[in-house]
Design a protein around this motif. Structure first.
Motif, PDB file in Angstrom:
ATOM      1  N   ALA A   1      23.035 -15.725 -18.092  1.00  0.00           N
ATOM      2  CA  ALA A   1      21.664 -15.478 -18.550  1.00  0.00           C
ATOM      3  C   ALA A   1      21.253 -16.518 -19.571  1.00  0.00           C
ATOM      4  CB  ALA A   1      21.559 -14.081 -19.153  1.00  0.00           C
ATOM      5  N   ALA A   2      22.236 -17.045 -20.312  1.00  0.00           N
ATOM      6  CA  ALA A   2      21.968 -18.070 -21.311  1.00  0.00           C
ATOM      7  C   ALA A   2      22.077 -19.476 -20.746  1.00  0.00           C
ATOM      8  CB  ALA A   2      22.950 -17.913 -22.481  1.00  0.00           C
ATOM      9  N   GLY A   3      22.599 -19.610 -19.510  1.00  0.00           N
ATOM     10  CA  GLY A   3      22.758 -20.932 -18.903  1.00  0.00           C
ATOM     11  C   GLY A   3      23.919 -21.692 -19.514  1.00  0.00           C
ATOM     12  N   LEU A   4      25.118 -21.131 -19.443  1.00  0.00           N
ATOM     13  CA  LEU A   4      26.266 -21.715 -20.128  1.00  0.00           C
ATOM     14  C   LEU A   4      27.320 -22.299 -19.201  1.00  0.00           C
ATOM     15  CD1 LEU A   4      26.877 -19.014 -22.909  1.00  0.00           C
ATOM     16  CD2 LEU A   4      25.457 -21.069 -23.018  1.00  0.00           C
ATOM     17  N   ALA A   5      27.076 -22.372 -17.904  1.00  0.00           N
ATOM     18  CA  ALA A   5      28.095 -22.865 -16.972  1.00  0.00           C
ATOM     19  C   ALA A   5      28.479 -24.302 -17.304  1.00  0.00           C
ATOM     20  CB  ALA A   5      27.598 -22.780 -15.531  1.00  0.00           C
ATOM     21  N   TYR A   6      29.762 -24.604 -17.179  1.00  0.00           N
ATOM     22  CA  TYR A   6      30.237 -25.959 -17.467  1.00  0.00           C
ATOM     23  C   TYR A   6      29.552 -26.973 -16.563  1.00  0.00           C
ATOM     24  CZ  TYR A   6      34.151 -24.226 -20.315  1.00  0.00           C
ATOM     25  OH  TYR A   6      34.928 -23.639 -21.285  1.00  0.00           O
ATOM     26  N   ALA A   7      29.119 -28.088 -17.150  1.00  0.00           N
ATOM     27  CA  ALA A   7      28.369 -29.087 -16.402  1.00  0.00           C
ATOM     28  C   ALA A   7      29.214 -29.755 -15.326  1.00  0.00           C
ATOM     29  CB  ALA A   7      27.811 -30.152 -17.361  1.00  0.00           C
ATOM     30  N   GLN A   8      30.520 -29.922 -15.572  1.00  0.00           N
ATOM     31  CA  GLN A   8      31.343 -30.652 -14.613  1.00  0.00           C
ATOM     32  C   GLN A   8      31.725 -29.822 -13.402  1.00  0.00           C
ATOM     33  OE1 GLN A   8      32.080 -30.035 -17.787  1.00  0.00           O
ATOM     34  NE2 GLN A   8      32.575 -31.893 -18.910  1.00  0.00           N
ATOM     35  N   SER A   9      32.007 -28.546 -13.606  1.00  0.00           N
ATOM     36  CA  SER A   9      32.539 -27.729 -12.520  1.00  0.00           C
ATOM     37  C   SER A   9      31.614 -26.607 -12.086  1.00  0.00           C
ATOM     38  CB  SER A   9      33.872 -27.106 -12.960  1.00  0.00           C
ATOM     39  OG  SER A   9      33.669 -26.216 -14.056  1.00  0.00           O
ATOM     40  N   GLY A  10      30.657 -26.236 -12.928  1.00  0.00           N
ATOM     41  CA  GLY A  10      29.807 -25.097 -12.627  1.00  0.00           C
ATOM     42  C   GLY A  10      30.461 -23.767 -12.926  1.00  0.00           C
ATOM     43  N   GLU A  11      31.683 -23.786 -13.488  1.00  0.00           N
ATOM     44  CA  GLU A  11      32.363 -22.527 -13.798  1.00  0.00           C
ATOM     45  C   GLU A  11      31.589 -21.770 -14.866  1.00  0.00           C
ATOM     46  OE1 GLU A  11      36.058 -20.542 -16.147  1.00  0.00           O
ATOM     47  OE2 GLU A  11      35.982 -22.730 -16.001  1.00  0.00           O
ATOM     48  N   GLY A  12      31.422 -20.471 -14.642  1.00  0.00           N
ATOM     49  CA  GLY A  12      30.695 -19.670 -15.601  1.00  0.00           C
ATOM     50  C   GLY A  12      31.490 -18.551 -16.235  1.00  0.00           C
ATOM     51  N   ILE A  13      32.694 -18.247 -15.712  1.00  0.00           N
ATOM     52  CA  ILE A  13      33.438 -17.099 -16.222  1.00  0.00           C
ATOM     53  C   ILE A  13      33.930 -17.335 -17.643  1.00  0.00           C
ATOM     54  CG2 ILE A  13      35.458 -15.626 -15.911  1.00  0.00           C
ATOM     55  CD1 ILE A  13      35.184 -15.935 -12.936  1.00  0.00           C
ATOM     56  N   ARG A  14      34.583 -18.469 -17.886  1.00  0.00           N
ATOM     57  CA  ARG A  14      35.079 -18.707 -19.243  1.00  0.00           C
ATOM     58  C   ARG A  14      33.936 -18.786 -20.252  1.00  0.00           C
ATOM     59  NH1 ARG A  14      39.426 -23.328 -21.391  1.00  0.00           N
ATOM     60  NH2 ARG A  14      39.380 -22.652 -23.570  1.00  0.00           N
TER      61      ARG A  14
END
Length: 386
Positions: free
Chosen positions: A273-286
């Motif tokens: 919801a905050a847009g925090l996915a890692y830029a390199q991988s798109g991972e959002g869980i961590r």
């Protein structure tokens, strides 16, 4: 009207982690989600040891009842050229099924829950938020993913002005014959980068379950890229024939490209919801888990729910994930010297043949793509004063 100190909208990993972290704080919390759990969730589905450590999950206990696929190797390539396989010599990540993982996290919290409950209305009255004309709270936390209704209340809200990654994915249990003939191995996820480096596809086996997907920032040709990838992998024997069902889609924001305000008076956003996915991988869980822990720390200590008091959360996110800034050609050239650390997107003038050469390198695919982009081994597990 039932009153709470805090209402969390979204019971996925971010929302359930925040609820769990606030237990014992003395705050009356309500967790709302539109879905009934367990529920399907579009996601490749792997987590790093740092996530399991932050969540204090007993791996043996989890694996005894649920899917936990140890990952020791990665098979990485650029579409149209041979893949490189790297053996890390130890378990570096775990495959999970999101329907199981999310339900497990939710079941660990004793926070009151309203599941199978869509948000129909959010109104503001006398410093409180009224949800569905039923629940009231001074602090509303958005944890409902990219299209979270709470995110609609901040900035310009989700919309076409945002540069999103769009992905399509399918996860299914293979038949005995499919499992026998499928060449994908459970301990070796496959990552295949698009030749223009605007996205990547994956093949991820978890026992008898197989997850296939593709995500791109250039989403208007997403289906075409996916169809071509599936056809190529099927022809090469990496995928079984006759995949069942339809691929499901979802969208998310990469951290460097997100412009959503994280806080406002009585509002706070965590996870996708905050847009925090890692830029390199798109991972959002961590990022989802860590943002929830950071938010819990601030909520426990904030003297009130004003934007000024909650800004400590925004500062903590910036300190943890860095200050948001777009990647320019100059910025990318600098990042190239440090191993492509900024993003997998590259300017036109450098895409080929440099990218294809790097993707054939064991050093680059292991130490940069896998260990830095996808595993973030250079980032220590989060510790906060919760």
């Amino acid at each position: 009207m039932d009153a709470y100190d805090l209402i969390i909208v979204g019971a996925g990993p971010a929302g359930s982690t925040l609820a769990k972290a606030l237990e014992g704080s003395g705050k009356r919390v309500l967790l709302i989600d539109k879905a009934h759990f367990p529920r399907d969730k579009t996601c490749a589905g792997w987590v790093t040891p740092a996530v399991m450590e932050a969540l204090d999950i007993d791996l043996a206990e989890y694996a005894n009842a649920l899917t936990l696929q140890p990952i020791r190797r990665f098979r990485i390539g650029m579409m149209g050229q041979p893949a490189v396989e790297n053996d890390h010599g130890r378990v570096v990540s775990y495959g999970i099924r999101r329907c199981e993982f999310d339900n497990y996290l939710l079941s660990r919290t004793n926070t009151p829950k309203q599941l199978d409950t869509p948000i129909k209305s959010i109104t503001r009255k006398a410093g409180h938020w009224l949800i569905n004309d039923t629940w009231s709270t001074p602090l509303l936390v958005g944890a409902g993913g990219h299209f979270c209704p709470v995110a609609m209340l901040t900035g310009d809200g989700p919309g076409s002005h945002e540069t999103v990654v769009a992905a399509k994915e399918i996860e299914f249990e293979m038949t005995h014959e499919q499992a026998r003939t499928c060449e994908a191995r459970g301990d070796t996820p496959e990552l295949w980068f698009c030749r223009d480096l605007k996205g990547y596809a994956w093949i991820f086996r978890k026992g008898n379950y197989l997850n296939i997907g593709l995500g791109r920032e250039d989403n208007h040709k997403l289906t075409k890229h996916l169809q071509e990838f599936v056809a190529a992998m099927s022809a090469a024997g990496r995928l079984p024939e006759a995949l069942p069902g339809r691929f499901k889609g979802h969208a998310y924001l990469l951290y460097d490209h997100a412009a959503r305000p994280l806080v406002n008076d009585g509002l706070l956003l965590i996870g996708d919801a905050a847009g925090l996915a890692y830029a390199q991988s798109g991972e959002g869980i961590r990022p989802a888990i860590e943002s929830a822990l950071l938010a819990a720390d601030v909520i426990r200590q904030a003297p009130d729910v004003s934007a000024a008091s909650l800004q400590a959360y925004g500062d903590a996110v910036a300190e943890r994930f860095g200050h948001r800034r777009p990647v320019t050609e100059e910025g990318f050239e600098e990042s190239l010297k440090d191993g492509f650390r900024e993003s997998f997107q590259v300017p036109d003038w450098i895409k080929m043949p440099l990218a294809s050469t790097l993707m054939r390198s064991h050093w680059f695919t292991r130490q940069v793509v896998t260990e830095r982009w996808f595993l973030h081994q250079q980032v220590k597990p989060l510790t906060v004063g919760t």
